[in-house]
Scaffold this active site. Structure first.
Site, PDB file in Angstrom:
ATOM      1  N   GLU A 104       3.933  -5.869  -1.981  1.00  0.00           N
ATOM      2  CA  GLU A 104       5.189  -5.339  -3.147  1.00  0.00           C
ATOM      3  C   GLU A 104       5.954  -4.142  -2.839  1.00  0.00           C
ATOM      4  O   GLU A 104       6.928  -3.914  -2.926  1.00  0.00           O
ATOM      5  CB  GLU A 104       4.301  -5.248  -4.532  1.00  0.00           C
ATOM      6  CG  GLU A 104       4.845  -4.785  -5.422  1.00  0.00           C
ATOM      7  CD  GLU A 104       3.797  -4.025  -6.458  1.00  0.00           C
ATOM      8  OE1 GLU A 104       4.282  -3.237  -7.269  1.00  0.00           O
ATOM      9  OE2 GLU A 104       2.647  -4.464  -6.411  1.00  0.00           O
TER      10      GLU A 104
ATOM     11  N   ASP B 173       9.775  -3.964  -2.645  1.00  0.00           N
ATOM     12  CA  ASP B 173      10.503  -3.120  -3.508  1.00  0.00           C
ATOM     13  C   ASP B 173      11.672  -2.433  -2.986  1.00  0.00           C
ATOM     14  O   ASP B 173      12.841  -2.475  -3.326  1.00  0.00           O
ATOM     15  CB  ASP B 173       9.639  -2.195  -4.426  1.00  0.00           C
ATOM     16  CG  ASP B 173      10.334  -1.340  -5.113  1.00  0.00           C
ATOM     17  OD1 ASP B 173      10.767  -1.520  -6.101  1.00  0.00           O
ATOM     18  OD2 ASP B 173      10.406   0.032  -4.757  1.00  0.00           O
TER      19      ASP B 173
ATOM     20  N   ASP C  63       5.639  -7.955  -9.974  1.00  0.00           N
ATOM     21  CA  ASP C  63       4.990  -7.498  -8.653  1.00  0.00           C
ATOM     22  C   ASP C  63       4.986  -8.795  -7.594  1.00  0.00           C
ATOM     23  O   ASP C  63       5.188  -8.573  -6.515  1.00  0.00           O
ATOM     24  CB  ASP C  63       3.689  -7.136  -8.864  1.00  0.00           C
ATOM     25  CG  ASP C  63       3.624  -5.787  -9.748  1.00  0.00           C
ATOM     26  OD1 ASP C  63       4.518  -5.139  -9.801  1.00  0.00           O
ATOM     27  OD2 ASP C  63       2.640  -5.400 -10.261  1.00  0.00           O
TER      28      ASP C  63
ATOM     29  N   GLU D 245       8.480  -9.233  -5.956  1.00  0.00           N
ATOM     30  CA  GLU D 245       8.602  -8.165  -4.995  1.00  0.00           C
ATOM     31  C   GLU D 245       7.766  -8.313  -3.706  1.00  0.00           C
ATOM     32  O   GLU D 245       8.191  -8.493  -2.527  1.00  0.00           O
ATOM     33  CB  GLU D 245       8.372  -6.916  -5.452  1.00  0.00           C
ATOM     34  CG  GLU D 245       9.350  -6.250  -6.518  1.00  0.00           C
ATOM     35  CD  GLU D 245       9.133  -4.946  -7.013  1.00  0.00           C
ATOM     36  OE1 GLU D 245       9.769  -4.307  -7.652  1.00  0.00           O
ATOM     37  OE2 GLU D 245       7.788  -4.448  -7.060  1.00  0.00           O
TER      38      GLU D 245
END
Length: 349
Positions: free
Chosen positions: A77, A81, A150, A153
């Site tokens: 994640e 991101d 989450d 990502e």
């Protein structure tokens, strides 16, 4: 690039993924068949399916299966991101050339927010593929905003590690940026905290402070009550299933309250000004207009002048007529005398 070169690159990226994520045991039997359905849904075929498996592994599942926290999707994640941020920033920079840096930052902040990413995850159906503990699943984890955002990502990070930036960017554009206009227009996605921040800055006030007043309900269904405070005064209160949602609602309440006060103040001021104008108009209407005196002529100076000229001309004409009359009588009297003298001379001869 040739197919061989592309395959070599993908294998190299996959090896990087293994080094990044550590040695993982790949998914087995039924899980593989399940993940293949997801691959078809998102249009990505993984070289290393264990990357996708890790991207969908919640820490609650790692805990109950005696794995380490690094076996969950938290590190994936983290990587996803950054890849997501680059992809969105690149898209906004190229597509909105007329927008300022501040405007682009606001748009990006909205697009990568948990609220938007969780909505995209719901559309894809990621929730049914996430690995959760039984307790977390029973508490509604498959539809929880934070877990879904989450997971999105994490999938971005997995695609990047398995196939590189181009594939990850294509995935982001297909499932997130394709709906950018609808997302930007949707009031549900408005960042009220940012709007309130701009408002207090325009008034030269101190930054808003968000304070949790109360937490209610069981652990898996908590509701938060938050106050937003400016200069020691509570401007608004909001509730939400998370602190972030409660803060957004508090900021929205504060803005609506301030805008309501401003509208009321403008209405009062407008009414007062209108009444003042009406009063002055009535006072002016009550003042009597002066009437012209009945015994005095109201002819203008020009009219009086024209009358005087006409009278003079008339008088001159009359005088000329009299003179002409007098001249005629004198002439007639002279002719009469001449005739009388001629008759007298004739009688004497």
């Amino acid at each position: 690039m040739s197919n061989n070169g592309s395959s070599t690159l993908q294998r190299g990226v996959s090896i990087l993924g293994k080094l990044f994520g550590g040695l993982r045991k790949g998914p087995s039997g039924e899980r593989v068949r399940h993940l293949r359905k997801l691959q078809k849904r998102i249009g990505v075929r993984f070289t290393d399916l264990s990357l996708l498996e890790q991207a969908l592994t919640h820490r609650s599942y790692s805990h109950v299966t005696a794995q380490t926290r690094n076996d969950s999707n938290e590190r994936m994640e983290f990587l996803g991101d950054s890849v997501l941020g680059l992809s969105v920033s690149q898209y906004l920079y190229l597509e909105y050339a007329d927008r300022s840096e501040g405007a682009l930052s606001k748009m990006k902040s909205l697009l990568v927010s948990r609220k938007v990413l969780s909505a995209v995850s719901r559309n894809i159906g990621l929730g049914e593929y996430v690995l959760l503990s039984g307790e977390e699943s029973d508490m509604g984890g498959r539809d929880r905003t934070s877990i879904l955002a989450d997971s999105f990502e994490g999938v971005v990070g997995a695609i990047y590690l398995d196939q590189g930036y181009r594939s990850a960017n294509r995935f982001i554009r297909q499932f997130l940026l394709a709906d950018i206009n609808d997302i930007l227009k949707d009031e549900e996605h408005t960042n009220y905290k940012s709007l309130l921040q701009e408002y207090v800055q325009s008034k030269r006030l101190s930054h808003p402070v968000y304070r949790v007043r109360k937490e209610e309900g069981p652990e898996h269904e908590k509701e938060f009550k938050v106050d937003v405070v400016v200069r020691g005064e509570s401007w608004g209160t909001g509730r939400g299933k998370s602190k972030k949602d409660a803060e957004q609602n508090a900021a929205r309440a504060a803005l609506e309250k301030r805008q309501g006060k401003l509208a009321a103040r403008n209405a009062v001021n407008g009414k007062t000004r209108s009444e003042g104008r009406g009063k002055r108009t009535a006072e002016v209407a009550e003042v009597p207009k002066p009437k012209p005196a009945a015994d005095k002529p109201t002819r203008s100076r020009r009219a009086r002048g024209e009358h005087g000229i006409a009278a003079s001309r008339k008088r001159i004409a009359e005088e000329r007529k009299e003179d002409a009359k007098d001249t005629s009588e004198v002439a007639r009297e002279g002719r009469r005398r001449e005739r009388a003298a001629g008759e007298a001379r004739a009688e004497e001869g």
